[in-house]
Design a protein around this motif. Structure first.
Motif, PDB file in Angstrom:
ATOM      1  N   LEU A   7     -39.948  54.608  41.618  1.00  0.00           N
ATOM      2  CA  LEU A   7     -39.943  55.998  41.150  1.00  0.00           C
ATOM      3  C   LEU A   7     -39.744  56.053  39.635  1.00  0.00           C
ATOM      4  O   LEU A   7     -40.498  56.709  38.919  1.00  0.00           O
ATOM      5  N   LYS A   8     -38.750  55.334  39.144  1.00  0.00           N
ATOM      6  CA  LYS A   8     -38.486  55.300  37.700  1.00  0.00           C
ATOM      7  C   LYS A   8     -39.622  54.622  36.949  1.00  0.00           C
ATOM      8  O   LYS A   8     -40.045  55.091  35.890  1.00  0.00           O
ATOM      9  N   THR A   9     -40.144  53.538  37.497  1.00  0.00           N
ATOM     10  CA  THR A   9     -41.249  52.820  36.860  1.00  0.00           C
ATOM     11  C   THR A   9     -42.471  53.724  36.719  1.00  0.00           C
ATOM     12  O   THR A   9     -43.131  53.746  35.672  1.00  0.00           O
ATOM     13  N   ILE A  10     -42.781  54.470  37.764  1.00  0.00           N
ATOM     14  CA  ILE A  10     -43.919  55.389  37.729  1.00  0.00           C
ATOM     15  C   ILE A  10     -43.700  56.460  36.667  1.00  0.00           C
ATOM     16  O   ILE A  10     -44.597  56.745  35.868  1.00  0.00           O
ATOM     17  N   ALA A  11     -42.519  57.064  36.652  1.00  0.00           N
ATOM     18  CA  ALA A  11     -42.222  58.106  35.663  1.00  0.00           C
ATOM     19  C   ALA A  11     -42.333  57.561  34.247  1.00  0.00           C
ATOM     20  O   ALA A  11     -42.928  58.206  33.367  1.00  0.00           O
ATOM     21  N   ASP A  12     -41.785  56.387  34.016  1.00  0.00           N
ATOM     22  CA  ASP A  12     -41.854  55.776  32.686  1.00  0.00           C
ATOM     23  C   ASP A  12     -43.303  55.504  32.276  1.00  0.00           C
ATOM     24  O   ASP A  12     -43.687  55.712  31.124  1.00  0.00           O
ATOM     25  N   GLU A  13     -44.118  55.047  33.227  1.00  0.00           N
ATOM     26  CA  GLU A  13     -45.516  54.747  32.930  1.00  0.00           C
ATOM     27  C   GLU A  13     -46.296  56.023  32.585  1.00  0.00           C
ATOM     28  O   GLU A  13     -47.093  56.033  31.650  1.00  0.00           O
ATOM     29  N   VAL A  14     -46.072  57.084  33.337  1.00  0.00           N
ATOM     30  CA  VAL A  14     -46.749  58.353  33.051  1.00  0.00           C
ATOM     31  C   VAL A  14     -46.402  58.817  31.638  1.00  0.00           C
ATOM     32  O   VAL A  14     -47.293  59.165  30.855  1.00  0.00           O
ATOM     33  N   GLU A  15     -45.128  58.791  31.287  1.00  0.00           N
ATOM     34  CA  GLU A  15     -44.724  59.204  29.943  1.00  0.00           C
ATOM     35  C   GLU A  15     -45.324  58.299  28.871  1.00  0.00           C
ATOM     36  O   GLU A  15     -45.800  58.786  27.842  1.00  0.00           O
ATOM     37  N   LYS A  16     -45.304  56.996  29.104  1.00  0.00           N
ATOM     38  CA  LYS A  16     -45.846  56.043  28.126  1.00  0.00           C
ATOM     39  C   LYS A  16     -47.330  56.291  27.873  1.00  0.00           C
ATOM     40  O   LYS A  16     -47.773  56.369  26.717  1.00  0.00           O
ATOM     41  N   VAL A  17     -48.095  56.412  28.948  1.00  0.00           N
ATOM     42  CA  VAL A  17     -49.539  56.609  28.818  1.00  0.00           C
ATOM     43  C   VAL A  17     -49.849  57.902  28.060  1.00  0.00           C
ATOM     44  O   VAL A  17     -50.695  57.914  27.169  1.00  0.00           O
ATOM     45  N   LEU A  18     -49.151  58.970  28.403  1.00  0.00           N
ATOM     46  CA  LEU A  18     -49.431  60.248  27.734  1.00  0.00           C
ATOM     47  C   LEU A  18     -48.937  60.259  26.288  1.00  0.00           C
ATOM     48  O   LEU A  18     -49.594  60.842  25.421  1.00  0.00           O
ATOM     49  N   LYS A  19     -47.819  59.606  26.010  1.00  0.00           N
ATOM     50  CA  LYS A  19     -47.339  59.519  24.626  1.00  0.00           C
ATOM     51  C   LYS A  19     -48.339  58.772  23.758  1.00  0.00           C
ATOM     52  O   LYS A  19     -48.557  59.125  22.606  1.00  0.00           O
ATOM     53  N   GLU A  20     -48.963  57.723  24.325  1.00  0.00           N
ATOM     54  CA  GLU A  20     -49.990  56.982  23.591  1.00  0.00           C
ATOM     55  C   GLU A  20     -51.181  57.873  23.243  1.00  0.00           C
ATOM     56  O   GLU A  20     -51.901  57.611  22.295  1.00  0.00           O
ATOM     57  N   LYS A  21     -51.388  58.904  24.031  1.00  0.00           N
ATOM     58  CA  LYS A  21     -52.488  59.854  23.801  1.00  0.00           C
ATOM     59  C   LYS A  21     -52.033  61.069  22.999  1.00  0.00           C
ATOM     60  O   LYS A  21     -52.789  62.013  22.805  1.00  0.00           O
ATOM     61  N   GLY A  22     -50.779  61.063  22.548  1.00  0.00           N
ATOM     62  CA  GLY A  22     -50.273  62.156  21.714  1.00  0.00           C
ATOM     63  C   GLY A  22     -49.649  63.310  22.471  1.00  0.00           C
ATOM     64  O   GLY A  22     -49.376  64.361  21.891  1.00  0.00           O
ATOM     65  N   GLU A  23     -49.416  63.137  23.771  1.00  0.00           N
ATOM     66  CA  GLU A  23     -48.828  64.196  24.592  1.00  0.00           C
ATOM     67  C   GLU A  23     -47.417  63.787  25.015  1.00  0.00           C
ATOM     68  O   GLU A  23     -47.239  62.810  25.732  1.00  0.00           O
ATOM     69  N   THR A  24     -46.438  64.527  24.572  1.00  0.00           N
ATOM     70  CA  THR A  24     -45.065  64.251  24.983  1.00  0.00           C
ATOM     71  C   THR A  24     -44.627  65.315  25.982  1.00  0.00           C
ATOM     72  O   THR A  24     -45.028  66.474  25.890  1.00  0.00           O
ATOM     73  N   PRO A  25     -43.809  64.928  26.955  1.00  0.00           N
ATOM     74  CA  PRO A  25     -43.371  65.902  27.952  1.00  0.00           C
ATOM     75  C   PRO A  25     -42.441  66.938  27.343  1.00  0.00           C
ATOM     76  O   PRO A  25     -41.691  66.650  26.405  1.00  0.00           O
ATOM     77  N   LEU A  26     -42.510  68.143  27.884  1.00  0.00           N
ATOM     78  CA  LEU A  26     -41.585  69.192  27.479  1.00  0.00           C
ATOM     79  C   LEU A  26     -40.197  68.911  28.036  1.00  0.00           C
ATOM     80  O   LEU A  26     -39.188  69.209  27.409  1.00  0.00           O
ATOM     81  N   ARG A  27     -40.180  68.347  29.247  1.00  0.00           N
ATOM     82  CA  ARG A  27     -38.899  67.967  29.855  1.00  0.00           C
ATOM     83  C   ARG A  27     -39.141  67.011  31.012  1.00  0.00           C
ATOM     84  O   ARG A  27     -40.232  66.920  31.557  1.00  0.00           O
ATOM     85  N   ARG A  28     -38.049  66.348  31.352  1.00  0.00           N
ATOM     86  CA  ARG A  28     -38.033  65.430  32.503  1.00  0.00           C
ATOM     87  C   ARG A  28     -36.759  65.746  33.259  1.00  0.00           C
ATOM     88  O   ARG A  28     -35.681  65.787  32.667  1.00  0.00           O
ATOM     89  N   GLU A  29     -36.894  65.982  34.559  1.00  0.00           N
ATOM     90  CA  GLU A  29     -35.732  66.352  35.363  1.00  0.00           C
ATOM     91  C   GLU A  29     -35.605  65.434  36.563  1.00  0.00           C
ATOM     92  O   GLU A  29     -36.565  64.790  36.961  1.00  0.00           O
TER      93      GLU A  29
END
Length: 124
Positions: A49-71
């Motif tokens: 679960l944590k690995t998946i969440a970290d990967e989603v954030e990493k991939v999108l950050k590389e594309k210039g998209e940062t999450p508004l929040r993580r809960e």
């Protein structure tokens, strides 16, 4: 700047690459102002679960998209990552069955993700 559909495609592939299962994409644009899309998936363990969440954030950050929040966190069996136009819901099996988001958002359009998943070369 990425479109909501671009963001969804990157998320779906990140989930697939980290072996998330039961990936579901709901087009929520016409039923709520919360987001254009909800992505829902299941992980096999709290570590995954944590690995998946970290990967989603990493991939999108590389594309210039940062999450508004993580809960949430892996200890409670669910996590949510909000990218504004796309909200990612990550669950362990029990929590997904308990919250039944697909039923709650039954008016949303169920989108086929098969064409979004990039085929990986598995040849050695």
């Amino acid at each position: 700047m990425l479109t909501p559909k671009d963001i969804v495609c990157f998320i779906i592939n990140a989930l697939d690459n980290k072996k998330a299962h039961s990936i579901k994409l709901l087009k929520t644009r016409d039923v709520t102002i919360l987001a254009d899309y909800f992505v829902i998936c299941t992980a096999n363990s709290s570590t995954q679960l944590k690995t998946i969440a970290d990967e989603v954030e990493k991939v999108l950050k590389e594309k210039g998209e940062t999450p508004l929040r993580r809960e949430g966190d892996r200890r409670c069996g669910w996590m949510l990552i909000d990218f504004g136009c796309v909200i990612v819901h990550l669950f362990l099996k029990e929590e997904r069955e308990y919250y039944t988001l697909e039923r709650l958002w039954a008016d949303a359009e169920d989108v086929d993700i098969n064409d979004m998943i990039t085929v990986r070369d598995t040849a050695i």
